[in-house]
Design an enzyme around this catalytic site. Structure first.
Site, short mmCIF file in Angstrom:
data_model
loop_
_atom_site.label_atom_id
_atom_site.label_comp_id
_atom_site.label_asym_id
_atom_site.label_seq_id
_atom_site.Cartn_x
_atom_site.Cartn_y
_atom_site.Cartn_z
N GLN A 35 0.82 -1.23 0.00
CA GLN A 35 0.00 0.00 0.00
C GLN A 35 0.85 1.28 0.00
OE1 GLN A 35 -3.23 0.25 -0.52
NE2 GLN A 35 -3.28 -1.97 -0.69
N HIS A 37 3.64 1.78 -1.71
CA HIS A 37 3.93 2.09 -3.12
C HIS A 37 2.67 2.60 -3.82
CE1 HIS A 37 7.03 -1.22 -2.45
NE2 HIS A 37 7.77 -0.22 -2.87
N ARG A 188 10.36 -5.32 2.97
CA ARG A 188 11.10 -6.21 3.86
C ARG A 188 10.21 -6.83 4.95
NH1 ARG A 188 16.79 -5.12 3.18
NH2 ARG A 188 16.90 -3.32 1.85
#
Ligand code: PAF
Length: 280
Positions: A35, A37, A188
């Site tokens: 979300q 990005h 990550r």
């Protein structure tokens, strides 16, 4: 949605769109989209007529080969998400497309920004970021490019790159997108163990507590306070630093800074997470 895989195709295709008078918005990413990005793409959609995202896991910005190998690659899911939110095009080059002469970084002088925080722990990282972003800008030639404030030092470095290389693009900072429990969204996060995923929101909690504490304490006292809080968690703190937003120099040496931000890097198991919060 157009999918470009070759630099030449992307350059030609986007140039034709630009010639038709459309404003180009660009979101560079390394994929494994979330979300955070998508919020960059939403910002781009509001200000541009044609929106393009790049997905490229850039080898020159990794200083750890295991980290590069293990970086999540989820192209199919990424394309689906971009299609759903109405992105116009995506550029997914191979390493050879971006680095036809071998993957080496250019050496940049970012006016000292590269020497602070992340720069101390990830040698060469920002040269890698600068190299790839400059190359992507040369291909896409966007009017506006969107970068998240989670990587605040990266954002400042890219602003500096645009200035020193006289690149004709406006850099637009976008606020951090957080999970409901406060954890800053990051690709990550997908690699956190269940235990570490439960523990990781403590980073934002400590940032907020430190912001409160800073109202009545000095920079030094606040940094000490935050470090003590991290000692009580399962995370391994790499740094907690309060720095000037412009120069990224330690606030201990910049008492008159207009805006200060607290920056954190911490390991949750093997996964290195970063976050930050404006505190003044
Ligand atoms: O923030 C990222 O995902 C990367 O550092 C970027 C800007 C796409 C360059 O590879």
């Amino acid at each position: 949605m157009i999918v470009f895989r070759k630099s030449e195709e992307a350059e030609k295709g986007i140039s034709a769109i630009r010639k038709s008078g459309k404003k180009i918005g660009f979101v560079p990413t390394m994929g494994a989209l979330h979300q955070g990005h998508l919020s960059l793409v939403e910002h781009s959609k509001k200000e541009n007529d044609f929106n393009i995202v790049s997905i490229f896991v850039n080898p020159t910005q990794f200083n750890n080969s295991t980290d590069l190998e293990k970086y999540p690659r989820t192209e199919e899911a990424d394309l689906k998400l971009l299609e759903e939110i109405g992105c116009d095009a995506v550029f997914i080059p191979t390493v050879d497309e971006i680095y036809p002469n071998g993957s080496h970084s250019e050496k940049f002088d970012f006016n000292g920004l590269e020497l602070q925080m992340e720069g101390k722990f990830r040698p060469g990282h920002f040269d890698g970021v600068g190299t790839v972003v400059k190359r992507l800008f040369e291909i896409v030639k966007p009017d506006n490019a969107y970068f998240g404030e989670k990587d605040f030092q990266q954002l400042r470095i890219i602003q500096q790159l645009v200035k020193s290389e006289k690149l004709n693009v406006r850099i637009v900072p976008v606020p951090i997108k957080r999970e409901k429990d406060g954890l800053a969204m990051s690709s990550r996060n997908l690699r956190l163990t269940e235990e570490m995923r439960d523990e990781a929101p403590v980073i934002y909690k400590i940032l907020k507590e430190s912001k409160d504490y800073f109202k009545n304490h000095s920079v030094k006292e606040t940094e000490k306070f935050a470090k003590k809080l991290f000692d009580k968690t399962a995370l391994k703190l790499e740094y907690f630093e309060i720095a000037d937003e412009e120069t990224l120099e330690s606030a201990q040496e910049k008492p008159d800074s207009k805006h200060l931000r607290a920056f954190v890097a911490a390991f949750a198991g093997d996964i290195r997470l970063i976050d930050n919060l404006r505190i003044k």
